[in-house]
Design a protein around this motif. Sequence first.
Motif, PDB file in Angstrom:
ATOM      1  N   VAL A   1       0.813  -1.209   0.000  1.00  0.00           N
ATOM      2  CA  VAL A   1       0.000   0.000   0.000  1.00  0.00           C
ATOM      3  C   VAL A   1       0.845   1.258   0.000  1.00  0.00           C
ATOM      4  O   VAL A   1       0.349   2.336   0.243  1.00  0.00           O
ATOM      5  CB  VAL A   1      -0.955   0.019   1.217  1.00  0.00           C
ATOM      6  N   GLY A   2       2.114   1.147  -0.244  1.00  0.00           N
ATOM      7  CA  GLY A   2       2.939   2.340  -0.278  1.00  0.00           C
ATOM      8  C   GLY A   2       3.685   2.501   1.017  1.00  0.00           C
ATOM      9  O   GLY A   2       3.306   3.259   1.900  1.00  0.00           O
TER      10      GLY A   2
ATOM     11  N   HIS B   1      -9.889  17.071  -0.097  1.00  0.00           N
ATOM     12  CA  HIS B   1      -8.517  17.305   0.348  1.00  0.00           C
ATOM     13  C   HIS B   1      -8.415  18.422   1.385  1.00  0.00           C
ATOM     14  O   HIS B   1      -7.299  18.868   1.701  1.00  0.00           O
ATOM     15  CB  HIS B   1      -7.612  17.584  -0.844  1.00  0.00           C
TER      16      HIS B   1
ATOM     17  N   ARG C   1      -1.683  19.838  -3.262  1.00  0.00           N
ATOM     18  CA  ARG C   1      -1.178  18.480  -3.500  1.00  0.00           C
ATOM     19  C   ARG C   1       0.327  18.471  -3.283  1.00  0.00           C
ATOM     20  O   ARG C   1       1.129  18.511  -4.227  1.00  0.00           O
ATOM     21  CB  ARG C   1      -1.539  18.023  -4.913  1.00  0.00           C
TER      22      ARG C   1
ATOM     23  N   PRO D   1      -0.679  13.803   0.476  1.00  0.00           N
ATOM     24  CA  PRO D   1      -2.024  13.829  -0.126  1.00  0.00           C
ATOM     25  C   PRO D   1      -2.594  12.441  -0.360  1.00  0.00           C
ATOM     26  O   PRO D   1      -3.815  12.270  -0.357  1.00  0.00           O
ATOM     27  CB  PRO D   1      -1.812  14.587  -1.441  1.00  0.00           C
TER      28      PRO D   1
ATOM     29  N   LEU E   1     -13.960   8.204  -2.959  1.00  0.00           N
ATOM     30  CA  LEU E   1     -13.082   8.513  -1.824  1.00  0.00           C
ATOM     31  C   LEU E   1     -13.292   9.951  -1.368  1.00  0.00           C
ATOM     32  O   LEU E   1     -13.340  10.226  -0.159  1.00  0.00           O
ATOM     33  CB  LEU E   1     -11.625   8.271  -2.221  1.00  0.00           C
TER      34      LEU E   1
ATOM     35  N   ALA F   1      -4.469  21.807 -13.909  1.00  0.00           N
ATOM     36  CA  ALA F   1      -4.311  22.415 -12.584  1.00  0.00           C
ATOM     37  C   ALA F   1      -3.030  21.944 -11.914  1.00  0.00           C
ATOM     38  O   ALA F   1      -2.803  20.763 -11.744  1.00  0.00           O
ATOM     39  CB  ALA F   1      -5.505  22.051 -11.717  1.00  0.00           C
ATOM     40  N   GLY F   2      -2.205  22.879 -11.547  1.00  0.00           N
ATOM     41  CA  GLY F   2      -1.035  22.586 -10.734  1.00  0.00           C
ATOM     42  C   GLY F   2       0.093  21.905 -11.483  1.00  0.00           C
ATOM     43  O   GLY F   2      -0.088  21.383 -12.572  1.00  0.00           O
TER      44      GLY F   2
ATOM     45  N   ARG G   1       4.922  16.711  -8.327  1.00  0.00           N
ATOM     46  CA  ARG G   1       4.894  15.258  -8.331  1.00  0.00           C
ATOM     47  C   ARG G   1       3.528  14.686  -8.010  1.00  0.00           C
ATOM     48  O   ARG G   1       3.249  13.537  -8.295  1.00  0.00           O
ATOM     49  CB  ARG G   1       5.930  14.703  -7.356  1.00  0.00           C
ATOM     50  N   TRP G   2       2.661  15.468  -7.371  1.00  0.00           N
ATOM     51  CA  TRP G   2       1.336  14.953  -7.044  1.00  0.00           C
ATOM     52  C   TRP G   2       0.266  15.379  -8.053  1.00  0.00           C
ATOM     53  O   TRP G   2      -0.893  15.095  -7.874  1.00  0.00           O
ATOM     54  CB  TRP G   2       0.928  15.405  -5.640  1.00  0.00           C
ATOM     55  N   ASP G   3       0.621  16.117  -9.096  1.00  0.00           N
ATOM     56  CA  ASP G   3      -0.391  16.637 -10.005  1.00  0.00           C
ATOM     57  C   ASP G   3      -0.812  15.637 -11.069  1.00  0.00           C
ATOM     58  O   ASP G   3      -1.929  15.676 -11.553  1.00  0.00           O
ATOM     59  CB  ASP G   3       0.117  17.918 -10.667  1.00  0.00           C
TER      60      ASP G   3
ATOM     61  N   ARG H   1      -0.302   3.590  -9.316  1.00  0.00           N
ATOM     62  CA  ARG H   1       0.916   3.050  -8.720  1.00  0.00           C
ATOM     63  C   ARG H   1       0.625   2.667  -7.270  1.00  0.00           C
ATOM     64  O   ARG H   1      -0.374   3.080  -6.679  1.00  0.00           O
ATOM     65  CB  ARG H   1       2.040   4.070  -8.793  1.00  0.00           C
ATOM     66  N   ARG H   2       1.532   1.892  -6.707  1.00  0.00           N
ATOM     67  CA  ARG H   2       1.338   1.390  -5.344  1.00  0.00           C
ATOM     68  C   ARG H   2       1.114   2.528  -4.355  1.00  0.00           C
ATOM     69  O   ARG H   2       1.756   3.561  -4.415  1.00  0.00           O
ATOM     70  CB  ARG H   2       2.558   0.599  -4.912  1.00  0.00           C
ATOM     71  N   GLY H   3       0.238   2.257  -3.425  1.00  0.00           N
ATOM     72  CA  GLY H   3      -0.047   3.253  -2.400  1.00  0.00           C
ATOM     73  C   GLY H   3      -1.180   4.179  -2.777  1.00  0.00           C
ATOM     74  O   GLY H   3      -1.679   4.910  -1.944  1.00  0.00           O
ATOM     75  N   GLN H   4      -1.579   4.167  -4.032  1.00  0.00           N
ATOM     76  CA  GLN H   4      -2.655   5.025  -4.482  1.00  0.00           C
ATOM     77  C   GLN H   4      -3.919   4.195  -4.712  1.00  0.00           C
ATOM     78  O   GLN H   4      -3.842   3.002  -4.996  1.00  0.00           O
ATOM     79  CB  GLN H   4      -2.273   5.706  -5.798  1.00  0.00           C
TER      80      GLN H   4
ATOM     81  N   VAL I   1      -6.761   9.980  -8.624  1.00  0.00           N
ATOM     82  CA  VAL I   1      -6.320   9.043  -7.587  1.00  0.00           C
ATOM     83  C   VAL I   1      -6.332   9.709  -6.220  1.00  0.00           C
ATOM     84  O   VAL I   1      -6.622  10.910  -6.096  1.00  0.00           O
ATOM     85  CB  VAL I   1      -4.934   8.442  -7.925  1.00  0.00           C
ATOM     86  N   SER I   2      -6.004   8.940  -5.195  1.00  0.00           N
ATOM     87  CA  SER I   2      -6.213   9.393  -3.825  1.00  0.00           C
ATOM     88  C   SER I   2      -5.409  10.634  -3.459  1.00  0.00           C
ATOM     89  O   SER I   2      -5.789  11.371  -2.552  1.00  0.00           O
ATOM     90  CB  SER I   2      -5.891   8.252  -2.851  1.00  0.00           C
ATOM     91  N   SER I   3      -4.312  10.891  -4.148  1.00  0.00           N
ATOM     92  CA  SER I   3      -3.546  12.113  -3.864  1.00  0.00           C
ATOM     93  C   SER I   3      -4.155  13.326  -4.533  1.00  0.00           C
ATOM     94  O   SER I   3      -3.727  14.447  -4.286  1.00  0.00           O
ATOM     95  CB  SER I   3      -2.117  11.949  -4.366  1.00  0.00           C
ATOM     96  N   GLY I   4      -5.127  13.111  -5.408  1.00  0.00           N
ATOM     97  CA  GLY I   4      -5.683  14.195  -6.203  1.00  0.00           C
ATOM     98  C   GLY I   4      -5.067  14.270  -7.587  1.00  0.00           C
ATOM     99  O   GLY I   4      -5.526  15.049  -8.428  1.00  0.00           O
TER     100      GLY I   4
END
Lengths: 521, 303
Positions: A22-23, A81, A86, A114, A225, B17-18, B21-23, B51-54, B107-110
Amino acid sequence: MSAAPPSSNGLDRRLFLQAAGVGVGALLAGAGLAGQAEAAGGAPRLRDDPFRLGVASGEPASDGIVLWTRLAPRPLADDGHGGMARAGYDVRWQVAEDERFRRVVRAGTALALPELGHSVHPQVRGLRPGRQYFYRFQAQGHTSPVGRFRTAPGDRSRAAFSFATASCQAWYHGHFSAYRDLVARDPDVVFFLGDYVYEYGITAANMWRAAPAPGPRHELETNTLADYRVRYSLFKTDPDLQAAHAAAPWILTPDDHEVQNDYADEKSAYGISEEDFLLRRAVAYRAYYENCPLPPLALAQGPDARLHRRLRYGGLATLHVLDGRQYRDPKPANTEEQYAPGRSMLGAAQEQWLYRGLRTADTRWNLLLQQVGMVKVTENRVDQWDGYPAARQRLLDVLGERGVAPSVVFTGDCHRSIAGDLLADFADPDSAVVSSEFLGTSIASDGDGAPSDNYAKDWMQHPWMSFYDGRRGYVLGHADAGAVTAEYRAVPYVRADNQAAGFSLDRFRVEHGRPGMQKVS
Amino acid sequence: MTDTTDPATTAASATRAGRGRWDHTPGAVSGLTATGGLATVELTWHSYRPRRGQLVDHYEVYVSERADRGGDLAHSATLLGRTLYPHLTHRVGPEPRRRHYTVVAVVSSGARTRPARPVSAVSARSVAAGRAVARVGDFDHKGLEFALSPDQSARYRTAFPTGVDYRYGTSTPGRDWSYLHPGPSDAWGGRKEHTFALRFDLAAAPKDDLACALWLIDAHATAAGAAEVTLNGRPVRTLQFQGGATRGSLEGDATRVGSALKPSYYEFPLAADLFTAGENVLRLRKTSGSWIAYDALGVFAAE
């Protein structure tokens, strides 16, 4: 003064294997264990207070705690968020022996990412048993409210402790004034037994709380989510809930509404395909982790989260935290299916884990913290243990075994304060009492309530039942070597405002070595 | 045309937008298909694997009335809706129309993917796209214009003690047509059959067959039941209704993404010899099961 490295924080190989899926970077960074692996350079400035969702602690051990906060300067931002850019943000945490933080004993930095909704879950170790501590967070010059917790007593200690159980906090049905009373009683630990949020759309039809309607963003059932994140934010804006989190460590387990009403494993009760429902479970479990002071193991790997666990509270109590949703068989189609011997509420693996833990516990008490009513009520209550009679009997058999420490079961779900004994064989009312169950009412779900209602006769028809009340409130408990006591506390109303004063409904005790609850006069 | 889109957001503005690395998250949604049907376009795509974690937070589905040069929708499409699942039903109006679609995963980070390769589909022509001879309500996947909508079924027996008797041109949906048509299984309806009548005048009997369109926003999930349709007292057909979501008694807008409502659509010919000059009466008598929830009902001539 700094966070200990992972190897000394109880993060075993299994955790690392799970985290890898899961990261691991995000997980460890949020837990304050990533060392220098991550750095939050160049994050945009936080102009507004990012601590508007408060602080929390959980999973109290004799030497440690899980801390929690989630950065959200605009908690109800549509995208879930919380008004955060981000980017990753360093969140510094401190644990001190005094409220003014003159004697800081542990400190560290966690990275709010994030991917995890800018939540952090620092794992703190190296604390002293049975001691009160204070904690706070800082980010870019902003300082959080101060929270407090008491570590669990040492493993051999038989020091008494106080606790509360709470459940079912439908924000839209009323104010969380029961928590005001809970905070005033200052329990050592809070057990939350499910339905922290509700997935339902919030409309004029169910918005009973005297407060401005939350608006169109909340009118549909949670699905994405972002929807779940915003829903947690909405509920957590309640000041009394924030105060209750800040006042004591919590040990939480979810029931159905953290995902969807009446779900069973991968099955939705509302016609969503299993394939789709697993996506739903994954985002719901993710949001649950992001918003609660949970251990790293509770972070879901896709749709699967390890939520059942065992904690020790000194030499006095072993806490068996159960997950009655993720592995349960679906609702029975008929009576034959309902009474099938292989039917399970907990799933085979969790059942064996529980039986093994009950049999090997070397504490004075076994406390079971779980979701739905275990005591026999009526055959048609198939969402409760009444829908899983064979599994209930297997558990009752173990609870009644010679050599298993006396047990008390604490339950949520039913929106009523109800107490009853668990018999070795419910078909024989004269059979031995093997345990006692205290079902806690809701914090707000179902609005004001009344002392009695249409369901009372279903429950109170049985000789093993002792108490029923339909108002809002919680259970205030006390455990020592001689007895576990449960006091039902209530508030007279929740819809109009959060000013209702709590009062005691009734009190019961279970004495060690003397099965069955007794009313305390 | 009943698209409910938010013109403020486009796939292009969303993905611009933006920066950082998270965009962005790599790649794009693949396997997007669009299939036009009566009142709907069904969209499906392959689940995006982040990717993993998302996790996939949701998908954003964009629609456009025109295909940009090279099939790029990024600068003209508007947001149709957000969904967690790798499929979405676009509920459209009676007219056949070609539309173009793309999907972005968030994805979960936006972070967001690039838009998927666009696809297009034409929705089927409904008889309601023809000339209205008589009509109650709008064919828009909403029942909000009807009496007692969206959740006042408890008042039905007081408001409509003898069922519905609606005269086209004089009656109004908000006063004279109940949003919910009870069936014999409904205690709130008195556990009996209920008849809804639509009266309309014709200067002369038609030479060609006409057609009836009945769109529902929902029905009872397990007991949708059936209705007998008659015109001027002569049987036309028995309608067996598809199960709905049992939500239409409480909410009235199926166009909202995430709405639990399960609309269904029924269209059939009405033979010319059933009509007469002067007053005509189309009746729906709910003969079994529980309720249905109306979107619109009408009699139409091909233009």
